[in-house]
Design an enzyme around this catalytic site. Sequence first.
Site, PDB file in Angstrom:
ATOM      1  N   LYS A  12       0.838  -1.218   0.000  1.00 39.43           N
ATOM      2  CA  LYS A  12       0.000   0.000   0.000  1.00 39.43           C
ATOM      3  C   LYS A  12       0.864   1.255   0.000  1.00 39.43           C
ATOM      4  CE  LYS A  12       0.595   1.289   4.620  1.00 39.43           C
ATOM      5  NZ  LYS A  12       1.367   2.440   5.075  1.00 39.43           N
ATOM      6  N   ALA A 103       3.405  -1.655   4.294  1.00 36.05           N
ATOM      7  CA  ALA A 103       2.586  -2.691   4.941  1.00 36.05           C
ATOM      8  C   ALA A 103       2.884  -4.111   4.480  1.00 36.05           C
ATOM      9  CB  ALA A 103       1.087  -2.371   4.770  1.00 36.05           C
ATOM     10  N   ASP A 139      -2.693  -1.939  10.211  1.00 34.61           N
ATOM     11  CA  ASP A 139      -2.876  -1.924   8.755  1.00 34.61           C
ATOM     12  C   ASP A 139      -3.563  -3.187   8.223  1.00 34.61           C
ATOM     13  OD1 ASP A 139      -1.552   0.481   8.709  1.00 34.61           O
ATOM     14  OD2 ASP A 139       0.346  -0.335   7.975  1.00 34.61           O
TER      15      ASP A 139
HETATM   16  P1  ATP Z   1       4.022  -0.660   7.737  1.00 37.02           P
HETATM   17  O1  ATP Z   1       3.769   0.067   6.475  1.00 37.02           O
HETATM   18  O2  ATP Z   1       2.831  -1.514   8.152  1.00 37.02           O
HETATM   19  O3  ATP Z   1       4.563   0.202   8.838  1.00 37.02           O
HETATM   20  P2  ATP Z   1       6.682  -1.558   7.195  1.00 37.02           P
HETATM   21  O4  ATP Z   1       6.914  -1.271   5.770  1.00 37.02           O
HETATM   22  O5  ATP Z   1       7.222  -0.573   8.171  1.00 37.02           O
HETATM   23  O6  ATP Z   1       5.134  -1.767   7.423  1.00 37.02           O
HETATM   24  P3  ATP Z   1       7.078  -4.396   7.236  1.00 37.02           P
HETATM   25  O7  ATP Z   1       7.547  -4.805   5.904  1.00 37.02           O
HETATM   26  O8  ATP Z   1       5.671  -4.757   7.558  1.00 37.02           O
HETATM   27  O9  ATP Z   1       7.356  -2.870   7.532  1.00 37.02           O
HETATM   28  O10 ATP Z   1       8.073  -5.042   8.303  1.00 37.02           O
HETATM   29  C1  ATP Z   1       8.343  -4.464   9.539  1.00 37.02           C
HETATM   30  C2  ATP Z   1       8.957  -5.508  10.457  1.00 37.02           C
HETATM   31  O11 ATP Z   1       7.994  -6.525  10.685  1.00 37.02           O
HETATM   32  C3  ATP Z   1      10.158  -6.180   9.857  1.00 37.02           C
HETATM   33  O12 ATP Z   1      11.318  -5.667  10.426  1.00 37.02           O
HETATM   34  C4  ATP Z   1       9.987  -7.652  10.191  1.00 37.02           C
HETATM   35  O13 ATP Z   1      10.922  -8.069  11.157  1.00 37.02           O
HETATM   36  C5  ATP Z   1       8.604  -7.799  10.786  1.00 37.02           C
HETATM   37  N1  ATP Z   1       7.742  -8.756  10.050  1.00 37.02           N
HETATM   38  C6  ATP Z   1       6.867  -9.585  10.610  1.00 37.02           C
HETATM   39  N2  ATP Z   1       6.229 -10.320   9.685  1.00 37.02           N
HETATM   40  C7  ATP Z   1       6.705  -9.954   8.493  1.00 37.02           C
HETATM   41  C8  ATP Z   1       6.429 -10.349   7.164  1.00 37.02           C
HETATM   42  N3  ATP Z   1       5.540 -11.324   6.860  1.00 37.02           N
HETATM   43  N4  ATP Z   1       7.084  -9.720   6.177  1.00 37.02           N
HETATM   44  C9  ATP Z   1       7.969  -8.726   6.472  1.00 37.02           C
HETATM   45  N5  ATP Z   1       8.288  -8.335   7.702  1.00 37.02           N
HETATM   46  C10 ATP Z   1       7.660  -8.923   8.729  1.00 37.02           C
END
Ligand code: ATP
Length: 295
Positions: A12, A103, A139
């Site tokens: 997203k 996300a 999210d």
């Molecule tokens: P958001 O936009 O929801 O804040 P984000 O881009 O900050 O997400 P994610 O890719 O969701 O970050 O990952 C954040 C942390 O979540 C990572 O450091 C990882 O350790 C943990 N994590 C848990 N499950 C997953 C998954 N299925 N894929 C990626 N990271 C994951």
Amino acid sequence: MSDSIALKAYGKLNLLLDIVGKRHDGYHTLKSVFQSVSVYDLVEVELIDNKEIVIECDDESVPTDNRNLVWKACDAFFESTGIDFNGVKITIEKNIPSMAGMAGGSADCAATLVALNVLFETNLSETQLCDIGEKLGADVPFCIVGGTVLCEGIGEILTPLPDLEDCYFTVAKPEVSISTPECYKKFDNMIITEKPKTDDMIASLVVGDIKGVADCLYNSLEYPADCDEIRCLKEKMLENDALGSMMTGSGSAVFGIFDNKRDAKKCAKELEDDYSFCKVVKPVSAGVEILDYNL
Ligand code: ATP
């Protein structure tokens, strides 16, 4: 053949993210326009005989134990449906960058809930799946519903908006990673004078006015993120003819918005040597898409 299902879990972008308050429990409340985009993780969920959760992921930086949101999705699904715990193997092919504000983890979590609902024929409604997802991450309900959505509360109050069409985004992620909790903490101690044009953004979405949408891009978290790499990337997007540019979520990915694919691709070409993740994506109208299943 084993029971298995493969799904696309879409990432997203936040076209607008306005922090409107803080609850007694410390959670911030938002008014945010979320948009699903065409970059996706491939998630395969398979029922196995051993009573365990097995996670495989091609990205070594992603945990494959109970810290992974897909693990939490399995636990929450069995607990809330009362179904006896079954063995589940989940294979994730990561394409959504981590720590990007796109996300990635929440999308995989949403896909797992949708998959288990099909595999166990539990017929939970979208709302029931969102109720389970809400406890796993702010999210997750959006990732279950997907498309163009106004999200309020801590992310659990969803109002679908018209699909965004004839629009392209160039998305790039600087190496810098921004801590989401720190970003919110800094935000609490700031006074931000620039106000979001949320009603104008929604009005532009309703009539499909991409330039209008571009004029209303806004993200409260850009101020506390206060990051040169992000400012620099936004400038590069605008120099390369983006109609507008903004950080998504708590970053660090930045997107430029375009009303044609050619300009978006030209922009990506200019940026791709400097960023390990740089991609042209378009809006999609779902959060999760079922590809294939063997029951
Ligand atoms: P958001 O936009 O929801 O804040 P984000 O881009 O900050 O997400 P994610 O890719 O969701 O970050 O990952 C954040 C942390 O979540 C990572 O450091 C990882 O350790 C943990 N994590 C848990 N499950 C997953 C998954 N299925 N894929 C990626 N990271 C994951």
